[in-house]
Design an enzyme around this catalytic site. Structure first.
Site, mmCIF file in Angstrom:
data_model
loop_
_atom_site.group_PDB
_atom_site.id
_atom_site.type_symbol
_atom_site.label_atom_id
_atom_site.label_comp_id
_atom_site.label_asym_id
_atom_site.label_seq_id
_atom_site.Cartn_x
_atom_site.Cartn_y
_atom_site.Cartn_z
ATOM 1 N N GLY A 29 0.813 -1.213 0.000
ATOM 2 C CA GLY A 29 0.000 0.000 0.000
ATOM 3 C C GLY A 29 0.844 1.259 0.000
ATOM 4 O O GLY A 29 2.080 1.191 -0.023
ATOM 5 N N LEU B 81 -6.368 -10.740 4.358
ATOM 6 C CA LEU B 81 -6.752 -10.562 5.765
ATOM 7 C C LEU B 81 -8.217 -10.896 6.038
ATOM 8 O O LEU B 81 -8.632 -10.901 7.195
ATOM 9 C CB LEU B 81 -6.452 -9.131 6.214
ATOM 10 C CG LEU B 81 -4.978 -8.837 6.485
ATOM 11 C CD1 LEU B 81 -4.762 -7.354 6.727
ATOM 12 C CD2 LEU B 81 -4.458 -9.638 7.668
ATOM 13 N N ALA C 140 -5.349 -2.150 5.361
ATOM 14 C CA ALA C 140 -6.731 -1.788 5.723
ATOM 15 C C ALA C 140 -7.566 -1.721 4.457
ATOM 16 O O ALA C 140 -7.027 -1.578 3.348
ATOM 17 C CB ALA C 140 -6.754 -0.431 6.431
ATOM 18 N N THR D 73 -9.379 0.689 2.782
ATOM 19 C CA THR D 73 -9.321 2.144 2.961
ATOM 20 C C THR D 73 -10.315 2.932 2.110
ATOM 21 O O THR D 73 -10.366 4.152 2.219
ATOM 22 C CB THR D 73 -7.897 2.666 2.643
ATOM 23 O OG1 THR D 73 -7.536 2.209 1.334
ATOM 24 C CG2 THR D 73 -6.886 2.180 3.652
ATOM 25 N N TYR E 92 -16.413 2.839 7.806
ATOM 26 C CA TYR E 92 -14.950 2.735 7.810
ATOM 27 C C TYR E 92 -14.420 3.128 9.192
ATOM 28 O O TYR E 92 -13.643 2.399 9.810
ATOM 29 C CB TYR E 92 -14.374 3.656 6.724
ATOM 30 C CG TYR E 92 -12.891 3.893 6.805
ATOM 31 C CD1 TYR E 92 -11.973 2.914 6.439
ATOM 32 C CD2 TYR E 92 -12.386 5.122 7.254
ATOM 33 C CE1 TYR E 92 -10.603 3.143 6.517
ATOM 34 C CE2 TYR E 92 -11.020 5.366 7.330
ATOM 35 C CZ TYR E 92 -10.139 4.378 6.956
ATOM 36 O OH TYR E 92 -8.778 4.600 7.035
ATOM 37 N N LYS F 77 -12.467 0.803 11.930
ATOM 38 C CA LYS F 77 -11.106 1.152 12.356
ATOM 39 C C LYS F 77 -11.052 1.335 13.875
ATOM 40 O O LYS F 77 -10.057 0.982 14.514
ATOM 41 C CB LYS F 77 -10.641 2.440 11.646
ATOM 42 C CG LYS F 77 -10.401 2.302 10.155
ATOM 43 C CD LYS F 77 -9.213 1.420 9.793
ATOM 44 C CE LYS F 77 -7.893 2.017 10.195
ATOM 45 N NZ LYS F 77 -6.750 1.145 9.751
HETATM 46 P P1 NDP Z 1 -3.688 1.785 0.879
HETATM 47 O O1 NDP Z 1 -5.102 1.613 0.463
HETATM 48 O O2 NDP Z 1 -2.720 2.442 -0.021
HETATM 49 O O3 NDP Z 1 -3.073 0.352 1.253
HETATM 50 C C1 NDP Z 1 -3.839 -0.603 1.909
HETATM 51 C C2 NDP Z 1 -3.033 -1.852 2.097
HETATM 52 O O4 NDP Z 1 -3.902 -2.820 2.695
HETATM 53 C C3 NDP Z 1 -2.522 -2.478 0.774
HETATM 54 O O5 NDP Z 1 -1.258 -3.038 0.983
HETATM 55 C C4 NDP Z 1 -3.548 -3.567 0.508
HETATM 56 O O6 NDP Z 1 -3.012 -4.658 -0.231
HETATM 57 C C5 NDP Z 1 -3.847 -4.023 1.929
HETATM 58 N N1 NDP Z 1 -5.116 -4.724 1.984
HETATM 59 C C6 NDP Z 1 -6.349 -4.258 1.651
HETATM 60 N N2 NDP Z 1 -7.270 -5.246 1.756
HETATM 61 C C7 NDP Z 1 -6.597 -6.348 2.178
HETATM 62 C C8 NDP Z 1 -6.960 -7.690 2.456
HETATM 63 N N3 NDP Z 1 -8.221 -8.120 2.301
HETATM 64 N N4 NDP Z 1 -6.007 -8.547 2.846
HETATM 65 C C9 NDP Z 1 -4.715 -8.154 2.998
HETATM 66 N N5 NDP Z 1 -4.293 -6.908 2.744
HETATM 67 C C10 NDP Z 1 -5.224 -6.011 2.330
HETATM 68 O O7 NDP Z 1 -3.762 2.535 2.306
HETATM 69 P P2 NDP Z 1 -2.738 3.582 2.949
HETATM 70 O O8 NDP Z 1 -1.354 3.092 2.813
HETATM 71 O O9 NDP Z 1 -3.069 4.936 2.461
HETATM 72 O O10 NDP Z 1 -3.198 3.504 4.488
HETATM 73 C C11 NDP Z 1 -2.387 2.897 5.476
HETATM 74 C C12 NDP Z 1 -3.077 2.982 6.823
HETATM 75 O O11 NDP Z 1 -3.338 4.344 7.152
HETATM 76 C C13 NDP Z 1 -4.436 2.269 6.917
HETATM 77 O O12 NDP Z 1 -4.543 1.683 8.181
HETATM 78 C C14 NDP Z 1 -5.446 3.396 6.821
HETATM 79 O O13 NDP Z 1 -6.658 3.076 7.479
HETATM 80 C C15 NDP Z 1 -4.686 4.509 7.545
HETATM 81 N N6 NDP Z 1 -5.102 5.846 7.134
HETATM 82 C C16 NDP Z 1 -5.014 6.217 5.819
HETATM 83 C C17 NDP Z 1 -5.401 7.487 5.428
HETATM 84 C C18 NDP Z 1 -5.330 7.916 4.000
HETATM 85 O O14 NDP Z 1 -5.662 9.079 3.722
HETATM 86 N N7 NDP Z 1 -4.895 7.079 3.069
HETATM 87 C C19 NDP Z 1 -5.881 8.477 6.427
HETATM 88 C C20 NDP Z 1 -5.907 7.977 7.776
HETATM 89 C C21 NDP Z 1 -5.521 6.706 8.105
HETATM 90 P P3 NDP Z 1 -3.161 -4.759 -1.837
HETATM 91 O O15 NDP Z 1 -3.038 -3.357 -2.387
HETATM 92 O O16 NDP Z 1 -2.033 -5.658 -2.233
HETATM 93 O O17 NDP Z 1 -4.509 -5.361 -2.105
#
Ligand code: NDP
Length: 284
Positions: A10, A40, A63, A65, A127, A131
């Protein structure tokens, strides 16, 4: 010291891999070389993985997201954002790993803003609710840290500042709502998590940028580019027809993190500079 990053494919996970070099990491749908495939929604799989790898640190950046999709796909949102955390915590307690869980400003209703770590959450969408449940599971384990953040961005991926930068650079109009948040560049967040990990901090810590509206942020991007500010249009959230309700002011108070992290992680200008540098490199 083995570090396992869940969600290494991510936005934040990619920068965490940079900070925690040689870490093990997982991906789900975005195949990443060297990563371990993990879904997950099958919570037991993550337990097996942690028990097999026996890392000393687990960082959960995974997550579901998509805030609007969470409203519709509630079962997946619950499984990934909440239930999976319970499984991670259970495995961490067996192998005695330190656990870092990344959470969100969307646990708050946004009626006041500048939320401190001890303020009472009250999510306004599914969401945020899932969380918050995830946080509760994480905090049930003594050796855990919950990092609450807001508006994570970079030049890559889907986020408001990178959309505004691309659109304004191409002379296109940007629609921006006036709601407030605390956007932070993913690299500044990853480095801050590195600092908190080295201190083995536990409990909740807000790590986010300074309070700003999306509208003001887009104006600052326009100013940096030297393009006409009139390209930035203020719109009401209702006009964007989001599926999920959004908090009006989900900004976070980062006083505690400022006392723990001895570099600037929060200023808007610094965070924007990181994105501009990345975008400029892409153009070269
Ligand atoms: P991304 O959406 O970019 O990345 C999410 C990650 O979660 C990816 O690696 C994805 O894997 C993985 N993922 C999603 N679904 C599954 C699943 N079913 N099983 C396993 N892995 C899964 O999110 P961010 O990096 O932007 O966010 C990181 C954290 O920060 C999260 O906890 C989010 O809630 C929190 N956050 C983010 C904000 C934002 O503005 N983005 C704001 C506030 C908090 P893949 O892509 O390989 O499917």
């Amino acid at each position: 010291m083995a570090v396992l990053i869940l969600g290494g494919s991510g936005q934040l996970g990619s920068y965490l891999r940079h900070v925690f070099r040689d870490s093990l990491f997982t991906y789900n749908s975005t195949q990443a070389p060297g990563g371990i495939k993990l879904n997950l929604t099958e919570g037991i799989e993550v337990e097996d993985l942690v028990l097999k790898l026996r890392p000393s640190i687990v960082i959960n950046a995974a997550a579901y997201t998509d805030v609007d999709a969470c409203e519709k796909n509630r079962e997946i949102a619950f499984k990934v954002n909440a239930k999976a955390v319970k499984h991670v915590v259970r495995a961490c307690s067996v192998v005695k790993a330190y656990f870092v869980h990344v959470s969100t400003d969307y646990v708050f209703d946004g009626e006041r803003g500048l939320y401190r770590e001890e303020d009472l959450p009250n999510p306004v969408n599914y969401y945020g609710l899932t969380k918050l449940l995830g946080e509760t599971y994480a905090l049930s384990y003594d050796h855990s840290l919950v990092v609450r953040t807001s508006g994570v961005f970079s030049a890559y991926g889907h986020n408001f500042p990178s959309y505004a930068l691309k659109a304004l650079r191409e002379g296109r109009e940007v629609k921006a709502i006036e709601s407030l948040y605390s956007p932070i560049h993913a690299l500044a967040l990853a480095k801050s998590i590195g600092e908190l990990v080295s201190r083995r901090k536990t409990g909740i810590v807000n790590v986010a940028g300074d309070r700003v509206s999306r509208y003001e942020l887009a104006l600052r991007i326009a100013d940096r580019l030297g393009v006409d500010r009139a390209l930035v249009k203020s719109v009401r959230a209702e006009e964007l027809r989001f599926e999920a309700r959004r908090p009006k002011d989900s900004s976070l108070d980062v006083s505690m993190a400022k006392g723990l992290i001895d570099f600037d992680f929060h200023s808007t200008e610094l965070n924007l500079s990181m994105m501009f540098e990345e975008a400029d490199r892409e153009l070269q």
